[in-house]
Design a protein around this motif. Structure first.
Motif, PDB file in Angstrom:
ATOM      1  N   PHE A  62       0.829  -1.195   0.000  1.00 37.26           N
ATOM      2  CA  PHE A  62       0.000   0.000   0.000  1.00 37.26           C
ATOM      3  C   PHE A  62       0.867   1.249   0.000  1.00 37.26           C
ATOM      4  CE2 PHE A  62      -3.769  -2.264   0.186  1.00 37.26           C
ATOM      5  CZ  PHE A  62      -3.684  -3.269   1.135  1.00 37.26           C
ATOM      6  N   THR A  63       0.408   2.243  -0.735  1.00 39.65           N
ATOM      7  CA  THR A  63       1.140   3.494  -0.846  1.00 39.65           C
ATOM      8  C   THR A  63       0.230   4.646  -0.456  1.00 39.65           C
ATOM      9  OG1 THR A  63       2.409   4.901  -2.343  1.00 39.65           O
ATOM     10  CG2 THR A  63       0.528   3.750  -3.277  1.00 39.65           C
ATOM     11  N   GLY A  64       0.823   5.706   0.049  1.00 47.26           N
ATOM     12  CA  GLY A  64       0.034   6.865   0.426  1.00 47.26           C
ATOM     13  C   GLY A  64      -0.774   6.628   1.691  1.00 47.26           C
ATOM     14  N   THR A  65      -1.721   7.511   1.926  1.00 49.22           N
ATOM     15  CA  THR A  65      -2.556   7.475   3.121  1.00 49.22           C
ATOM     16  C   THR A  65      -3.957   7.008   2.755  1.00 49.22           C
ATOM     17  OG1 THR A  65      -1.326   9.350   4.033  1.00 49.22           O
ATOM     18  CG2 THR A  65      -3.450   8.845   5.051  1.00 49.22           C
ATOM     19  N   PRO A  66      -4.517   6.098   3.531  1.00 49.51           N
ATOM     20  CA  PRO A  66      -5.888   5.665   3.224  1.00 49.51           C
ATOM     21  C   PRO A  66      -6.865   6.818   3.359  1.00 49.51           C
ATOM     22  CG  PRO A  66      -5.212   4.870   5.375  1.00 49.51           C
ATOM     23  CD  PRO A  66      -3.990   5.446   4.743  1.00 49.51           C
ATOM     24  N   GLU A  67      -7.965   6.709   2.635  1.00 49.98           N
ATOM     25  CA  GLU A  67      -8.978   7.757   2.644  1.00 49.98           C
ATOM     26  C   GLU A  67     -10.312   7.179   3.125  1.00 49.98           C
ATOM     27  OE1 GLU A  67      -8.224  10.337  -1.205  1.00 49.98           O
ATOM     28  OE2 GLU A  67      -7.786   8.210  -1.533  1.00 49.98           O
ATOM     29  N   LYS A  68     -11.032   8.000   3.834  1.00 48.97           N
ATOM     30  CA  LYS A  68     -12.354   7.618   4.321  1.00 48.97           C
ATOM     31  C   LYS A  68     -13.347   8.609   3.736  1.00 48.97           C
ATOM     32  CE  LYS A  68     -14.500   6.287   8.731  1.00 48.97           C
ATOM     33  NZ  LYS A  68     -14.342   6.390  10.201  1.00 48.97           N
ATOM     34  N   MET A  69     -14.288   8.101   2.932  1.00 49.79           N
ATOM     35  CA  MET A  69     -15.168   8.956   2.152  1.00 49.79           C
ATOM     36  C   MET A  69     -16.637   8.653   2.437  1.00 49.79           C
ATOM     37  SD  MET A  69     -13.215   8.691  -1.507  1.00 49.79           S
ATOM     38  CE  MET A  69     -11.625   9.468  -1.751  1.00 49.79           C
ATOM     39  N   LEU A  70     -17.487   9.564   2.009  1.00 50.88           N
ATOM     40  CA  LEU A  70     -18.943   9.404   2.101  1.00 50.88           C
ATOM     41  C   LEU A  70     -19.423   9.170   3.531  1.00 50.88           C
ATOM     42  CD1 LEU A  70     -19.679   7.114  -1.004  1.00 50.88           C
ATOM     43  CD2 LEU A  70     -20.065   9.570  -0.820  1.00 50.88           C
ATOM     44  N   THR A  71     -18.670   9.611   4.519  1.00 55.40           N
ATOM     45  CA  THR A  71     -19.032   9.354   5.905  1.00 55.40           C
ATOM     46  C   THR A  71     -20.406   9.932   6.229  1.00 55.40           C
ATOM     47  OG1 THR A  71     -16.708   9.360   6.546  1.00 55.40           O
ATOM     48  CG2 THR A  71     -18.329   9.636   8.313  1.00 55.40           C
ATOM     49  N   ASN A  72     -21.333   9.061   6.596  1.00 56.59           N
ATOM     50  CA  ASN A  72     -22.705   9.418   6.975  1.00 56.59           C
ATOM     51  C   ASN A  72     -23.487  10.104   5.856  1.00 56.59           C
ATOM     52  OD1 ASN A  72     -22.485   8.400   9.641  1.00 56.59           O
ATOM     53  ND2 ASN A  72     -21.408  10.277  10.267  1.00 56.59           N
ATOM     54  N   THR A  73     -22.985  10.039   4.631  1.00 61.07           N
ATOM     55  CA  THR A  73     -23.715  10.646   3.519  1.00 61.07           C
ATOM     56  C   THR A  73     -24.929   9.811   3.134  1.00 61.07           C
ATOM     57  OG1 THR A  73     -21.657  11.604   2.670  1.00 61.07           O
ATOM     58  CG2 THR A  73     -23.513  11.468   1.149  1.00 61.07           C
ATOM     59  N   TYR A  74     -24.730   8.487   3.044  1.00 61.77           N
ATOM     60  CA  TYR A  74     -25.826   7.588   2.707  1.00 61.77           C
ATOM     61  C   TYR A  74     -26.100   6.567   3.805  1.00 61.77           C
ATOM     62  CZ  TYR A  74     -25.330   9.577  -1.940  1.00 61.77           C
ATOM     63  OH  TYR A  74     -25.275  10.449  -2.995  1.00 61.77           O
ATOM     64  N   GLY A  75     -25.393   6.664   4.903  1.00 63.39           N
ATOM     65  CA  GLY A  75     -25.597   5.733   6.008  1.00 63.39           C
ATOM     66  C   GLY A  75     -24.745   4.491   5.871  1.00 63.39           C
ATOM     67  N   ARG A  76     -25.262   3.374   6.354  1.00 66.45           N
ATOM     68  CA  ARG A  76     -24.518   2.113   6.443  1.00 66.45           C
ATOM     69  C   ARG A  76     -24.391   1.470   5.059  1.00 66.45           C
ATOM     70  NH1 ARG A  76     -24.831  -0.467  11.496  1.00 66.45           N
ATOM     71  NH2 ARG A  76     -25.538  -2.428  10.593  1.00 66.45           N
ATOM     72  N   LEU A  77     -23.166   1.383   4.568  1.00 70.47           N
ATOM     73  CA  LEU A  77     -22.920   0.817   3.246  1.00 70.47           C
ATOM     74  C   LEU A  77     -22.645  -0.673   3.347  1.00 70.47           C
ATOM     75  CD1 LEU A  77     -20.630   3.611   1.756  1.00 70.47           C
ATOM     76  CD2 LEU A  77     -23.115   3.380   1.574  1.00 70.47           C
ATOM     77  N   SER A  78     -23.062  -1.420   2.337  1.00 69.35           N
ATOM     78  CA  SER A  78     -22.892  -2.881   2.375  1.00 69.35           C
ATOM     79  C   SER A  78     -22.288  -3.366   1.068  1.00 69.35           C
ATOM     80  CB  SER A  78     -24.234  -3.568   2.644  1.00 69.35           C
ATOM     81  OG  SER A  78     -25.207  -3.177   1.666  1.00 69.35           O
ATOM     82  N   ALA A  79     -23.118  -3.567   0.069  1.00 72.32           N
ATOM     83  CA  ALA A  79     -22.651  -4.126  -1.200  1.00 72.32           C
ATOM     84  C   ALA A  79     -21.897  -3.081  -2.018  1.00 72.32           C
ATOM     85  CB  ALA A  79     -23.846  -4.648  -1.995  1.00 72.32           C
ATOM     86  N   ALA A  80     -20.962  -3.567  -2.860  1.00 72.00           N
ATOM     87  CA  ALA A  80     -20.207  -2.688  -3.742  1.00 72.00           C
ATOM     88  C   ALA A  80     -19.907  -3.435  -5.032  1.00 72.00           C
ATOM     89  CB  ALA A  80     -18.903  -2.242  -3.082  1.00 72.00           C
ATOM     90  N   ALA A  81     -19.983  -2.731  -6.161  1.00 74.34           N
ATOM     91  CA  ALA A  81     -19.698  -3.358  -7.456  1.00 74.34           C
ATOM     92  C   ALA A  81     -19.327  -2.289  -8.466  1.00 74.34           C
ATOM     93  CB  ALA A  81     -20.909  -4.148  -7.958  1.00 74.34           C
ATOM     94  N   PHE A  82     -18.416  -2.637  -9.374  1.00 72.30           N
ATOM     95  CA  PHE A  82     -18.079  -1.755 -10.484  1.00 72.30           C
ATOM     96  C   PHE A  82     -19.005  -2.032 -11.660  1.00 72.30           C
ATOM     97  CE2 PHE A  82     -13.514  -0.783  -9.152  1.00 72.30           C
ATOM     98  CZ  PHE A  82     -13.791   0.557  -8.942  1.00 72.30           C
ATOM     99  N   ALA A  83     -19.318  -0.972 -12.404  1.00 78.19           N
ATOM    100  CA  ALA A  83     -20.077  -1.084 -13.648  1.00 78.19           C
ATOM    101  C   ALA A  83     -19.113  -1.087 -14.821  1.00 78.19           C
ATOM    102  CB  ALA A  83     -21.057   0.081 -13.764  1.00 78.19           C
ATOM    103  N   PRO A  84     -19.547  -1.569 -15.978  1.00 79.82           N
ATOM    104  CA  PRO A  84     -18.679  -1.551 -17.158  1.00 79.82           C
ATOM    105  C   PRO A  84     -18.191  -0.159 -17.535  1.00 79.82           C
ATOM    106  CG  PRO A  84     -20.555  -2.993 -17.528  1.00 79.82           C
ATOM    107  CD  PRO A  84     -20.811  -2.279 -16.240  1.00 79.82           C
ATOM    108  N   ASP A  85     -18.956   0.884 -17.196  1.00 76.88           N
ATOM    109  CA  ASP A  85     -18.538   2.253 -17.521  1.00 76.88           C
ATOM    110  C   ASP A  85     -17.623   2.841 -16.461  1.00 76.88           C
ATOM    111  OD1 ASP A  85     -20.293   2.686 -15.433  1.00 76.88           O
ATOM    112  OD2 ASP A  85     -21.766   3.804 -16.609  1.00 76.88           O
TER     113      ASP A  85
END
Length: 383
Positions: free
Chosen positions: A324-347
């Motif tokens: 790992f390089t650099g510093t980890p980032e924490k994003m979208l904190t409390n923007t949409y609440g509790r996140l679960s699933a994640a997936a990339f789209a073809p675009d």
């Protein structure tokens, strides 16, 4: 935390597999470090904002341009990043080839829905599930030859076992792999497709010993689409690629480097594993505060992990050697609440699902599916 993994061991282990299997880093585990909220950019300007008081929706707008969510009225959510609303807690997402729609699994109901912004969700099928012990419908992935066969694979907990099922258009779900132990806890599982077209199946330990020989619990399985051992497994007669998982939340495969990552909740800490054949070594990253690692996505220079308890997206930047390089980032904190699933789209857009009705503070339009620009990848790894 464990010691460093030797490069010689990496070469020997990787020699067991054909093309498509993972490499692993020449480093010990890294721990979570607090990062200033909002640091970094989500795929370039603008920077992801923190939540703001409700306001009128901006004119125009399209998915992929992050903005603060607006106030929802019932199932109508004016936030342009929100694709679907008023779902039950989301267990998994599989984005369809058009990049504009996706299949969404509801963990506790077993429903699989096709969602698209501007249209009502359409029920595709219902997989019979028992959501007790953290189980239910927790994995969903398109067939490696989806364009030809239109098949989808799901990971489900039943009253008897955990299993992989196949979903075909107009047919009831059919079992592909059954008999994965279920127990009073840790019944969650996840699915992925390796770069060679094999199915990867992460199984929970069902409350037992994840290293128990002969058991499919607590393992990363590598199978073909008929449920048989995939060519290139360490033991040609075994489904098992790796062992030592507790309660996996997601599998993510970098299609360029072929590295395979698995998130897991061990009970004492949350971890990110870089997959190797055989017993998993020390984690590549650890979170002692247990923020609730769930689904993940990977591409060169980027591993992004949905955090359920911490209600945010955690971003790491691995190099070509997985350091790992650099510093980890924490994003979208409390923007949409509790996140679960994640997936990339073809675009290239990132899809996320929420589980705010399961222990969070749901808004009227929860639970939701969101589509955003992904964080930018990292640069070269340090030497």
């Amino acid at each position: 935390m464990g010691g460093r993994v030797r490069r010689a061991a990496a070469t020997a282990l990787l020699g067991l597999l054909l093309a498509g299997c993972a490499t692993f880093p020449d480093q010990g585990p890294r721990e979570w470090r607090e990062q200033v909220e909002g640091a970094g950019e989500l795929g370039g300007p603008p920077v992801i904002p923190e939540p703001t008081p409700p306001q009128s929706p901006p004119p125009g707008g399209d998915a992929g341009q992050p903005g603060a969510p607006q106030q929802a009225t019932g199932c109508v959510d004016p936030d342009p990043q929100v694709v679907a609303t008023c779902l039950e807690p989301v267990g998994a997402i599989a984005v369809l080839p058009d990049g504009r729609s996706a299949l969404v699994a509801e963990r506790a109901t077993g429903r699989v829905l096709r969602v698209q912004r501007g249209a009502d969700p359409v029920l595709v099928t219902t997989v019979p599930v028992d959501p007790s012990g953290g189980g239910g419908l927790t994995g969903l992935v398109l067939s490696p030859s989806y364009a030809e066969d239109q098949l989808v694979y799901a990971y489900a907990t039943t009253r008897e076992d955990n299993r992989v099922v196949r979903i075909a258009p107009g047919e009831a779900p059919k079992p592909v792999l059954t008999g994965i132990p279920r127990g009073p806890r840790n019944n969650s599982g996840a699915l992925g497709v390796d770069v060679d077209g094999s199915l990867l199946v992460a199984t929970g330990d069902a409350g037992g010993d994840p290293a128990a020989p002969g058991s499919l619990a607590g393992k990363l399985l590598r199978i073909d689409t008929l449920g048989r051992p995939a060519p290139g497994n360490p033991d040609p007669a075994s489904l098992v690629l790796s062992s030592g998982l507790r309660a996996p939340g997601g599998i993510c495969i970098d299609p360029v480097t072929t590295m395979v990552w698995v998130t897991d909740r061990t009970g004492t800490q949350d971890v990110l594993h870089l997959v190797v054949p055989g017993p998993l070594p020390a984690p590549a990253w650890t979170w002692p505060d247990r923020p609730g690692v769930a689904g993940c996505v990977a591409q060169p220079g980027l591993v992004a992990i949905a955090l359920t308890g911490a209600a945010s997206l955690f971003v790491l930047h691995p190099g070509d050697n997985a350091m790992f390089t650099g510093t980890p980032e924490k994003m979208l904190t409390n923007t949409y609440g509790r996140l679960s699933a994640a997936a990339f789209a073809p675009d290239g857009l990132l899809w996320l699902g929420t589980v705010n009705k399961a222990g969070g503070k749901p808004v009227p339009s929860d639970d939701r599916v969101i589509r955003i620009q992904p964080p930018a990848g990292g640069g070269e790894s340090r030497t």
